[in-house]
Design an enzyme around this catalytic site. Structure first.
Site, PDB file in Angstrom:
ATOM      1  N   GLN A 136       0.808  -1.222   0.000  1.00 24.79           N
ATOM      2  CA  GLN A 136       0.000   0.000   0.000  1.00 24.79           C
ATOM      3  C   GLN A 136       0.836   1.264   0.000  1.00 24.79           C
ATOM      4  OE1 GLN A 136      -1.622  -1.200   3.971  1.00 24.79           O
ATOM      5  NE2 GLN A 136      -1.517   0.998   4.428  1.00 24.79           N
ATOM      6  N   CYS A 142      -5.129   0.340   3.833  1.00 23.49           N
ATOM      7  CA  CYS A 142      -5.185  -1.084   4.183  1.00 23.49           C
ATOM      8  C   CYS A 142      -6.572  -1.662   3.955  1.00 23.49           C
ATOM      9  CB  CYS A 142      -4.754  -1.284   5.631  1.00 23.49           C
ATOM     10  SG  CYS A 142      -5.763  -0.372   6.844  1.00 23.49           S
ATOM     11  N   HIS A 283      -6.103  -1.484  11.816  1.00 20.58           N
ATOM     12  CA  HIS A 283      -5.487  -1.945  10.574  1.00 20.58           C
ATOM     13  C   HIS A 283      -6.274  -3.131  10.020  1.00 20.58           C
ATOM     14  CE1 HIS A 283      -2.405  -2.619   7.612  1.00 20.58           C
ATOM     15  NE2 HIS A 283      -2.107  -3.810   8.083  1.00 20.58           N
ATOM     16  N   ASN A 310      -0.738  -9.387   4.856  1.00 23.13           N
ATOM     17  CA  ASN A 310      -0.664  -7.948   5.057  1.00 23.13           C
ATOM     18  C   ASN A 310      -0.499  -7.247   3.708  1.00 23.13           C
ATOM     19  OD1 ASN A 310      -0.650  -5.563   6.463  1.00 23.13           O
ATOM     20  ND2 ASN A 310       1.097  -6.070   7.756  1.00 23.13           N
TER      21      ASN A 310
END
Length: 343
Positions: A136, A142, A283, A310
């Site tokens: 990102q 996110c 997150h 992630n």
């Protein structure tokens, strides 16, 4: 622009302390290697401060790993591209998730046959549901990456075609009063799913590439559509067993956690468990599986974990993934808010 201003203010206020900073000469080669590896360049005014922050983080990582070798931790840390950021700067940039109160009204996942024995392990990567790890950048998006990750999995489940979907489409086109996302300043997956429903589709990464910026208007065209959904549902709040059942029955699930600890900033490998990690989520990630590991050499005590994707690139964590302690009182709030799309 807002993120840049935050960094600029932090740098200006730190000049005084950096001016008296004495560099550790034994770390010079490591510093130069790290800058080259991550393409870091600084002005004369900022390099001393960034070097000071980096050295503090280096020593923090070394101390933790010494404790890990002594059996005090179940995970290791490692220097990465966040090495020149304080933990406050890191959180201001990367952890920008917003909660969505409208989720309370969503249909709830119902685990039928929940008494059945569940697989000991599950990894949807091995079944073709998961695209490569993305990055990102310095943008608090996110939520968009978590959204596309769940959509990509369900699109593959239906079509057997794995297509990388466009986060930029979501960043640009939900930044308005209708969906109330904020581009690089945060958002939530449910609002992004609603946009895909209303828009009757989402673009591919190829046709609408990611820029890590939110300074342009929505550029989506109907000809870009590669996937669509009819609805989305939530997993029962704060229920890890329900989240496990959803991962088994549905596939990769959009979920959230608290990623604000300095230990998480520099996570490298192992099962992440920080007793000071709160359940205040900030997150969004993608739950792609779960499993059981064996903690400690010669130990017979199993440690359950979540397998999570992630969106900070492959240089963070275990090639972009991390394992988080599972069934440890909803560690870091991992089961607080989990949602998935319905095709």
């Amino acid at each position: 622009m807002q993120v840049f201003v935050v960094f600029l203010v932090a740098v200006v206020t730190a000049v005084a302390s950096a001016s008296s900073f004495l560099k550790d000469p034994t770390l010079e080669d490591h510093w130069q290697e790290w800058k080259g590896l991550h393409g870091k360049q600084y002005s004369e005014e900022t390099e001393s401060y960034r070097r000071m922050v980096w050295e503090e983080n280096w020593r923090f990582i070394e101390q933790h790993n010494q404790e890990h070798a002594a059996g005090k931790h179940s995970y290791k840390l490692g220097m990465n591209h966040f090495g020149d950021l304080t933990n406050k700067e890191f959180n201001q940039t990367m952890n920008r998730l917003h909660q969505d109160p409208a989720l309370e009204e969503l249909p709830v996942f119902n685990s039928t046959g929940s008494s059945r024995r569940r697989p000991r392990e599950m990894d949807w990567r091995n079944k073709g549901y998961v695209t490569p790890v993305k990055n990102q950048g310095h943008c608090g998006s996110c939520w968009a990456f978590s959204t596309t990750g769940a959509l990509e999995g369900q699109h593959f489940k239906k079509t057997r075609q794995l297509v990388s979907l466009s986060e930029q489409n979501l960043v640009d086109c939900t930044k308005n009063t209708k969906y109330m996302n904020y581009g690089c300043n945060g958002g939530f997956m449910g609002r992004a799913f609603q946009y895909v429903i209303d828009n009757r589709g989402i673009a591919s990464e190829k046709s609408y590439p990611y820029t890590a910026k939110d300074n342009k208007p929505c550029r989506y065209k109907a000809s870009m559509k590669v996937a669509r959904i009819s609805g989305y549902r939530r997993v029962p709040w704060k229920n890890e067993k329900a989240l496990r059942d959803a991962v088994v029955a549905i596939g990769p699930i959009s979920t959230c956690l608290n990623a604000g600890r300095r230990t998480f900033q520099f996570y490298r490998s192992g099962i992440y468990y920080d007793p000071k990690c709160s359940q205040r989520i900030n997150h969004a990630v993608l739950a792609v599986g779960y499993g059981v590991s064996w903690f400690g050499s010669g130990s017979s005590r199993p440690t359950k974990f979540w397998l999570l994707k992630n969106s900070w690139g492959r240089s963070w964590g275990d090639k972009g993934y991390f394992r988080l302690a599972r069934d440890q009182n909803n560690h870091c709030g991992i089961a607080n808010f989990a949602v998935y799309p319905v095709l």
